[in-house]
Design an enzyme around this catalytic site. Sequence first.
Site, PDB file in Angstrom:
ATOM      1  N   GLY A 119       1.013  -1.145   0.038  1.00 35.32           N
ATOM      2  CA  GLY A 119      -0.081   0.060   0.056  1.00 35.32           C
ATOM      3  C   GLY A 119       0.995   1.248  -0.095  1.00 35.32           C
ATOM      4  N   PRO A 120       0.132   2.447  -0.062  1.00 36.11           N
ATOM      5  CA  PRO A 120       0.833   3.688  -0.267  1.00 36.11           C
ATOM      6  C   PRO A 120       1.569   3.928   0.987  1.00 36.11           C
ATOM      7  CG  PRO A 120      -1.265   3.955  -1.129  1.00 36.11           C
ATOM      8  CD  PRO A 120      -1.228   2.602  -0.541  1.00 36.11           C
ATOM      9  N   PRO A 121       2.719   4.899   1.080  1.00 37.45           N
ATOM     10  CA  PRO A 121       3.114   5.090   2.347  1.00 37.45           C
ATOM     11  C   PRO A 121       2.141   5.829   3.679  1.00 37.45           C
ATOM     12  CG  PRO A 121       4.496   5.978   0.675  1.00 37.45           C
ATOM     13  CD  PRO A 121       3.237   5.660   0.028  1.00 37.45           C
ATOM     14  N   GLY A 122       2.270   5.708   4.725  1.00 37.82           N
ATOM     15  CA  GLY A 122       1.548   6.039   5.655  1.00 37.82           C
ATOM     16  C   GLY A 122      -0.044   5.522   5.906  1.00 37.82           C
ATOM     17  N   THR A 123      -0.178   4.432   5.292  1.00 38.56           N
ATOM     18  CA  THR A 123      -1.611   3.837   5.377  1.00 38.56           C
ATOM     19  C   THR A 123      -1.641   2.891   6.547  1.00 38.56           C
ATOM     20  OG1 THR A 123      -0.717   1.995   3.633  1.00 38.56           O
ATOM     21  CG2 THR A 123      -2.095   3.995   3.132  1.00 38.56           C
ATOM     22  N   THR A 146       2.989  -0.712   9.046  1.00 36.42           N
ATOM     23  CA  THR A 146       3.640  -1.195  10.091  1.00 36.42           C
ATOM     24  C   THR A 146       3.101  -1.095  11.455  1.00 36.42           C
ATOM     25  OG1 THR A 146       5.803  -0.023   9.191  1.00 36.42           O
ATOM     26  CG2 THR A 146       5.827  -0.435  11.573  1.00 36.42           C
ATOM     27  N   GLU A 163      -9.102  32.310 -11.033  1.00 38.59           N
ATOM     28  CA  GLU A 163      -9.837  31.261 -10.498  1.00 38.59           C
ATOM     29  C   GLU A 163     -11.276  31.206 -10.643  1.00 38.59           C
ATOM     30  OE1 GLU A 163      -8.288  29.172  -8.672  1.00 38.59           O
ATOM     31  OE2 GLU A 163      -6.142  30.068  -9.018  1.00 38.59           O
ATOM     32  N   HIS A 175     -12.035  28.953 -13.285  1.00 37.89           N
ATOM     33  CA  HIS A 175     -12.242  27.321 -12.988  1.00 37.89           C
ATOM     34  C   HIS A 175     -13.475  27.035 -12.130  1.00 37.89           C
ATOM     35  CE1 HIS A 175      -8.039  26.431 -14.044  1.00 37.89           C
ATOM     36  NE2 HIS A 175      -7.574  27.381 -13.164  1.00 37.89           N
ATOM     37  N   ASP A 214      -1.931  23.913 -14.623  1.00 35.71           N
ATOM     38  CA  ASP A 214      -3.157  23.482 -15.021  1.00 35.71           C
ATOM     39  C   ASP A 214      -2.791  22.698 -16.294  1.00 35.71           C
ATOM     40  OD1 ASP A 214      -4.634  24.686 -12.919  1.00 35.71           O
ATOM     41  OD2 ASP A 214      -4.708  26.537 -14.157  1.00 35.71           O
TER      42      ASP A 214
END
Length: 722
Positions: free
Chosen positions: A280-284, A287, A502, A505, A577
Amino acid sequence: MNISLKTVFPAFFPEPRTRRFASADSEATDGVDLPPPPPPPEGSESNGAEAQPQPESGPGGRSPIARLLISWTLVALLIFIMVRSFRSAGNASGSRELENENVFMALVEGGRVEKCELVRENGGKTYVKGVRTGGDEDEPFDASAADDRKMLIPKNFTVSVMPDTEKLQDFLRAHNVPVKVRYASPVLTEILIQLVPIIIFVGLMFFLFSRRMGGAGNPFSFAKSRAKKLDNEKRKITFANVAGIDEAKEEVQEIIEFLKDPKKFAKLGGRIPKGVLLMGPPGTGKTLLAKAIAGEAGVPFFSISGSDFDEMFVGVGASRVRDLFEQGKKSAPCIIFIDEIDAVGRSRSNAGAFGSRHDEQTINALLVEMDGFEASEGVILVAATNRPDVLDKALLRPGRFDRQIVIDLPTMEGRKEILALHASKLKMSEGVDLDRIARGTPGFSGADLANLLNEAALLAARLGKEAIELSDLEEARDKVAWGRERKRMVDAEEKRLTAVHEAGHAIVMSLVKGGEPIHKVTIIPRGMALGATMFLPKKDRLSYTRTQMLANLATSMGGRVAEELFLDDISSGASQDLKEATHLAHHMVCDWGMSEKLGPRTFGARDEMTFWDQGNDYSEATAREIDVEVDALIRDAHKTATEILSTHRNELNILVEELLDKETVDGTVVEEIVKFGRVLTDIERKAADAPPEHTEEPPSPIPDPQKEVPSPEDPPPPTAIA
């Protein structure tokens, strides 16, 4: 325009970032330095938010810096002593023997001797150590009275003399040559002169070697495993401390039951998985989940990083692998956790000619050990990686990593659970809506959410508040995702340019088919951007339709088109963009088969390429067609944005004036401008939010005090495209 792609498509942009309006790299951010956050209390932990251990002090309570200074001071002292010893040894060996005593007598009579030392050894040998006058270079001396030959006289010399030295001493004193008598033990002196430099050199290398091997007490233990055994009694982590990954917790329940009662599975002949790979991605929380498994089962937990197997000596990594599994067998039942296993388990097929024999030995040892220990021994290997694509296929086969668990970024419900878990340790104001924060943080990992709440706590403390409010959470969310708000002076012209950009957008996203709700629009510089348009998706999405992607492309073009239509010029503010739009269009053509001309197929790099073969799986002609299709998608998006903004010039002008007046406009205000052509008053807003009464006639439209009430024949106000 900010974060539209990264918010709407978090699966492809895992780290939410803002769209940069204009580069402001050279400006330093203002603000007050905040104190470091206090360490979290023992107890609850959540997805990817485990506190890092504080560095321990050394012996005697010394800090790491003090230990480092002492160590290098000792190194400098040893080097100094070694140099002095070599110099002393060089001086001793630099003295040359004169041919006979007569030459020495001639030197004394000629006033060529500066001083002398009469040395008497225990063995009976007596000799004179003298120093010649003059320079350090050898000088010629014509000793014709004593000898017919010419010779070179060194600066330092020795000459053997008879044991009876009384006459010699009288002779030297008569010629005013200082003389000193010394008794020496030559054997001990020679031994010390030869051995002391060697001993110092070996000691210095011993010290540096032990430092290189991690500062272990015994430097010869460098081949031993560096795994750390965690004590669950001091800080026990269980599933109650983990939130947002319920599916992953369900998958590891069997492992916990096996570690608690292995006989239960042995009766039925079942075999528990030897290895579990967390991807999985880091920080999920990979550990953290491994620690929770050990905490739930109540077994020892050995933790080591994949980089700890790498060493400067060939064969050390393989030795550490064997020692790690040996430790696990002695402590069975237990869990061995290898973090970032891709550092040691990379595919050998991609090594090419530059492959390291040392790395191959390490992974081969890991493969052999995973085959060697049986599940009945109670040793379970748990590994974590965010790069499963680079792992060797032999590691992933059944019998080694039998179970592979994907721990993805948390869903909206998962983010709500993580926020609630962390918020339970903080002082929150009543009525704080964590659901709103969970909706506004797509793509955030557990570690990001923990950081968000910590930033909110620091902000509330800096402002002197008694508790954390929703505004603090909103500001912390914006800071974590898009950077800190920067107070800077912007002239009127640049401010209007940012507002037009802005607003373009926001209007396009509000009206384009497949658009997302607007969260807020701001022209206050934040992070690297001078302005931002933030979206708030209604729900998390796992897949995206072509209509939604085209809507996002059109929104990306909204800022540039607004500049073209309302300022008759373009700026560098659309750089981010354009970059994100090109990236998304390339994905649509090459990865998702959304090109009508090229058809439903993918175009990418070949698998398992070597260093000499870095080509793609398509020809140059196909590459040109891909460029044409990507260009067509972007130009169509530009055309769509132009049509929308040309039709709704009035709404864009109203939003620009609102941004210039308030600098930050909420998404509900943008919706009102698009729907009613103006900003409603508070009374009108309450009336619009109230549930309609059950009458036979439909409710009348909200009147505009500045406009005439439209007749039934007039067209209704513009609405968002469904």
